[in-house]
Design an enzyme around this catalytic site. Structure first.
Site, PDB file in Angstrom:
ATOM      1  N   TYR A  86       0.708  -1.179   0.204  1.00  0.00           N
ATOM      2  CA  TYR A  86       0.187  -0.060  -0.108  1.00  0.00           C
ATOM      3  C   TYR A  86       0.994   1.342   0.015  1.00  0.00           C
ATOM      4  CZ  TYR A  86      -3.862  -3.289   1.461  1.00  0.00           C
ATOM      5  OH  TYR A  86      -4.966  -4.326   1.574  1.00  0.00           O
ATOM      6  N   GLU A 148      -0.857 -12.706   2.009  1.00  0.00           N
ATOM      7  CA  GLU A 148      -1.686 -11.814   1.186  1.00  0.00           C
ATOM      8  C   GLU A 148      -2.342 -12.440   0.014  1.00  0.00           C
ATOM      9  OE1 GLU A 148      -2.359  -7.152  -0.472  1.00  0.00           O
ATOM     10  OE2 GLU A 148      -0.393  -7.944   0.439  1.00  0.00           O
ATOM     11  N   GLU A 306     -16.133  11.377   6.852  1.00  0.00           N
ATOM     12  CA  GLU A 306     -17.459  11.392   7.259  1.00  0.00           C
ATOM     13  C   GLU A 306     -17.724   9.694   7.093  1.00  0.00           C
ATOM     14  OE1 GLU A 306     -19.417  13.648   8.997  1.00  0.00           O
ATOM     15  OE2 GLU A 306     -17.652  14.722   8.838  1.00  0.00           O
TER      16      GLU A 306
END
Length: 354
Positions: A86, A148, A306
């Site tokens: 990542y 993974e 949010e």
């Protein structure tokens, strides 16, 4: 969480089937925003809700993961799912360390999962890969380290090695040898628990039946949501005390480069929307609640402040057995994430039924 409630959950895994596990989890585990860990087979525990930290390194602004993980800790998240590939573990680690330094959390409150990438499967590369993750995080250990994918790629600097014709270059895959190297990392104190990701039943059995197995895989991270409920794999894993960690628990982006667009958008589903209206919740919150009531850990990915807050608000309502059954019936048995570009790999996991 009360330690005494763990054996009851273990009983649920072996003797109570899907629809009624909700009652075991809610009445005996009393899932709350502050306390929603479930036991792993080795005596450790894992929070049922985590934050996925993948962001496209090409398009995600620097500092995004840092800010979002800090916000998530303030919101109440304690579980973070990351990976070397990542390319943002340094930011995730910095966020965790800053929130420890300011007294918000202790290290033992945080659960971090890292991942061994495909180019590091040879046993001599396993510990150096884990050490890269630890160095980026600036932490002494990770709570969970998982393979993974069960497909080895050619080792080297390139994470996605290709030949001159643009074909991926694979490598001999020996999952048992890789696992033994991971066991040595656990024995050295670099990781608390070991697991896998995207493993099918046959690949799990390879490890579980390995002569001299020292540490069982405690978890299998796979795609899991109302359109792909994984009933057979879930049952098999429960029987073997392996926790399922579900990625894409609220569906996926519609990025055609890696997402199966034949799978309809999950969050528009009328059943999820209608159940959500009853509780004043969104279809995303209903989908997340569905899985945690089945004992499936969920790791929704978001860098939207949010949405990070929104996805955490799933501990103040509970789905009925009828609602759980209605959501289970939505299963279409199709994946968002098919990884078809690697379907010619000898260990491609999705040719098998489960």
């Amino acid at each position: 969480m009360v330690q005494g409630s763990w054996p009851i959950y273990g009983l649920a895994l072996r003797e109570v089937r899907c629809s009624s596990i909700v009652h075991i989890l809610d009445t005996n585990m009393n899932l709350t925003a502050e306390s929603h860990r479930i036991p792993l087979s080795n005596g450790n525990s894992i929070p049922l809700l985590g934050l996925g930290t993948y962001g496209d390194p090409q398009t995600t602004p620097k500092g995004t993961a840092l800010d979002c993980v800090k916000l998530a800790i303030d919101v109440g998240y304690r579980h973070f799912d990351g990976a070397l590939v990542y390319f943002n573990e340094h930011e995730v680690g910095q966020a965790i360390r800053e929130k420890i330094a300011d007294g918000t959390v202790r290290r033992e409150d945080i659960f971090y999962c890292g991942k061994l990438w495909n180019t590091f499967h040879p046993p001599e590369l396993v510990r150096p890969a884990l050490e890269k993750t630890l160095k980026a995080l600036k932490l002494d250990y990770v709570d969970l380290y998982i393979i993974e994918l069960p497909m080895a790629f050619k080792p080297g600097k390139a994470f996605y090695p290709k030949d001159q014709d643009g074909n991926y270059i694979y490598h001999h895959t020996d999952l048992c040898a890789t696992w033994e190297a991971l066991e040595a990392c656990k024995d050295a104190g670099l990781v608390k628990s070991l697991g896998v990701s995207n493993f099918n039943r046959r690949q799990l059995e390879l490890l579980l039946n390995k002569p001299g197995l020292k540490h069982k895989p405690v978890s299998n991270q796979v795609e899991c949501h109302p359109y792909f409920t994984q009933p057979k794999l879930l049952e098999y894993c429960r029987h073997n005390d392996i926790v399922i960690v579900g990625y894409c628990p609220i569906g996926s982006s519609r990025d055609a480069s890696w997402v199966n667009l034949k799978c309809p958008p999950l969050l528009d589903d009328e059943v999820l929307v209608s159940i959500g209206k009853k509780y004043n919740k969104s279809s995303a919150q209903v989908a997340l609640r569905f899985n945690i009531q089945r004992g499936v850990v969920v790791i929704p990915k978001s860098f939207n402040p949010e949405r990070i807050k929104h996805n955490f608000q799933i501990f103040d309502f509970s789905l009925t057995e009828e609602e759980m059954k209605a959501i289970e019936a939505l299963n279409k048995n199709i994946r968002f994430v098919e990884l078809l570009m690697w379907s010619d790999h000898p260990e491609y996991p999705f040719h098998d039924e489960y």
